[in-house]
Enzyme design. Structure first.
Site, short mmCIF file in Angstrom:
data_model
loop_
_atom_site.label_atom_id
_atom_site.label_comp_id
_atom_site.label_asym_id
_atom_site.label_seq_id
_atom_site.Cartn_x
_atom_site.Cartn_y
_atom_site.Cartn_z
N GLU A 100 6.66 -6.50 4.86
CA GLU A 100 7.60 -6.94 4.23
C GLU A 100 8.84 -7.84 5.40
OE1 GLU A 100 9.02 -3.37 1.89
OE2 GLU A 100 7.18 -2.69 1.15
N GLU A 147 -1.83 -2.42 -2.86
CA GLU A 147 -0.68 -0.82 -3.26
C GLU A 147 -0.50 -0.41 -4.68
OE1 GLU A 147 2.57 -0.99 -0.83
OE2 GLU A 147 1.87 -0.91 1.29
C1 GLA Z 1 5.57 -0.25 0.36
C2 GLA Z 1 4.95 0.37 1.55
C3 GLA Z 1 4.21 1.49 1.36
C4 GLA Z 1 5.12 2.92 0.71
C5 GLA Z 1 5.28 2.23 -0.68
C6 GLA Z 1 5.86 3.45 -1.07
O1 GLA Z 1 4.75 -0.82 -0.32
O2 GLA Z 1 4.57 -0.76 2.34
O3 GLA Z 1 3.78 1.88 2.66
O4 GLA Z 1 5.54 3.28 1.79
O5 GLA Z 1 6.80 1.40 -0.45
O6 GLA Z 1 5.38 4.36 -0.75
#
Ligand code: GLA
Length: 374
Positions: free
Chosen positions: A170, A277
């Site tokens: 990020e 994710e």
């Molecule tokens: C981001 C992070 C993850 C997690 C999510 C929320 O996507 O990369 O590690 O913290 O937020 O669970």
């Protein structure tokens, strides 16, 4: 002995033999896992010709029903929190390996892949990294040395056991008019922290596949900025191999065209892509924390279920179509029983973003994901 009796005995015997053969090929955990859904196959089996299917886990998921469930459906795991900088390296002189080790040991024991998550992020990062003993902000030189020590130690510990790392998480700003996020990493090191993080990780384990990982990567304005960063890194021969699309999506986005464009765009740089994710929220995407609005309920209505089913069906069909570039799909949490989206960003609002319900049973949407023409 009459003929019928003999035939009956032979039949019963062969059923017994067949049963013993079946039982003989399974471990106790596998048999228990089958009891969960009535279907011995799991997601990973349906997707075996395509890509590994993973799930984010916590140490509490590694025993009992959760463990059986993981082993039935997934062949890859990502530690949800255990390897983030804060939990694993709370003080400069202290690494806390217990949780991360338990996940890696579980994976090794059961032959699962592990994605490491993550090595450099602006959140869940301990304060000691950025300050000296008097509380003053450290110099670029000190911060990069700390980053190097951290990455080298963590990557080395799991060398050969973790096949891929989210190296930088990020780094792109939420504001479309800006490029890199104004994090402490950026304020102290400028863009160099990104390049260095990849170099340190590659030096520690030259065989690990190294990812840049981010969210909203399918929104054209964010995709262009991630692409710009990736192109810069690739042109400069920085050892980055792949892009992680976090895929914290909603029933309203992304569109099929946005998802396809994103995957193609990163592939055009010679990079692989993974869905790292995945969850599909039943609400529109939001980031800022807030409380429930009057009248706002967290309800999984038939209409939302239908929308979610359609979205899951669509994205999985694109994943299959893109299997040459797309090398893995990981869900963020096991089931609707408990997901980070229950609290985020609206405290107390229940969400239902996954393929399995609050009892770990497959939802309607699961059927759409596994029933497809090969
Ligand atoms: C981001 C992070 C993850 C997690 C999510 C929320 O996507 O990369 O590690 O913290 O937020 O669970």
């Amino acid at each position: 002995m009459n003929k019928l009796f003999l035939l009956g005995t032979i039949k019963r015997l062969s059923i017994r033999v067949a049963l013993v053969a079946v039982v003989g090929c399974c471990t106790v955990t596998e048999i228990k896992a089958q009891a969960n859904t009535g279907d011995s196959k799991g997601l990973k089996d349906y997707y075996q010709p395509y890509f590994p299917v993973g799930v984010a886990v916590a140490p509490q998921n590694l025993t009992g029903n959760d463990a059986n469930f993981i082993l039935q459906h997934f062949n890859s795991v990502t530690p949800e929190n255990a390897m983030k900088m804060g939990p694993i390296h709370p003080r400069e002189d202290l690494y806390s390996w217990k949780d991360a080790d338990s996940i890696v040991n579980f994976a090794q024991k059961h032959g699962l892949r592990v994605r490491g998550h993550n090595l450099c992020w602006h959140e869940q990062t301990p304060n000691w990294l950025f300050t000296d003993s008097t509380g003053k902000q450290v110099t670029k030189e000190v911060l990069l040395r700390r980053l190097k020590d951290h990455i080298t130690t963590v990557v080395n510990r799991y060398k050969g056991k973790i096949y891929a790392w989210d190296v930088v998480n990020e780094a792109i700003d939420d504001d479309n008019t800006k490029f890199l996020r104004n994090s402490l990493w950026y304020q102290i090191c400028g863009e160099d922290f990104i390049v260095k993080a990849f170099e340190y990780a590659h030096a520690a384990d030259p065989n690990a596949i190294l990812f840049y990982n981010d969210y909203n990567t399918e929104r054209p304005e964010k995709m262009e900025r991630v692409y710009r960063l990736m192109k810069k890194l690739v042109d400069a021969k920085v050892p980055v191999n792949a892009v992680g699309l976090q895929a914290h999506w909603s029933v309203y986005e992304p569109t099929a065209a946005e998802l396809r464009n994103t995957i193609k765009k990163f592939a055009s740089l010679g990079l692989k892509v993974q869905i790292t994710e995945l969850d599909i929220s039943i609400y529109p995407w939001e980031k800022n924390r807030r409380s429930l609005r009057p009248g706002e309920k967290g309800e999984y209505t038939p209409e939302l279920e239908q929308k979610q089913t359609a979205k899951y069906k669509e994205v999985f069909s694109i994943f299959r179509e893109q299997k040459k570039v797309l090398t893995g799909v990981t869900f963020w949490n096991l089931s609707d029983r408990s997901t980070w989206l229950d609290e985020y960003p609206v405290a107390g609002r229940k969400n239902f973003p996954l393929l399995f319900d609050t009892n770990l049973q497959p939802k309607k949407v699961y059927d759409e994901v596994i029933n497809f023409k090969k």
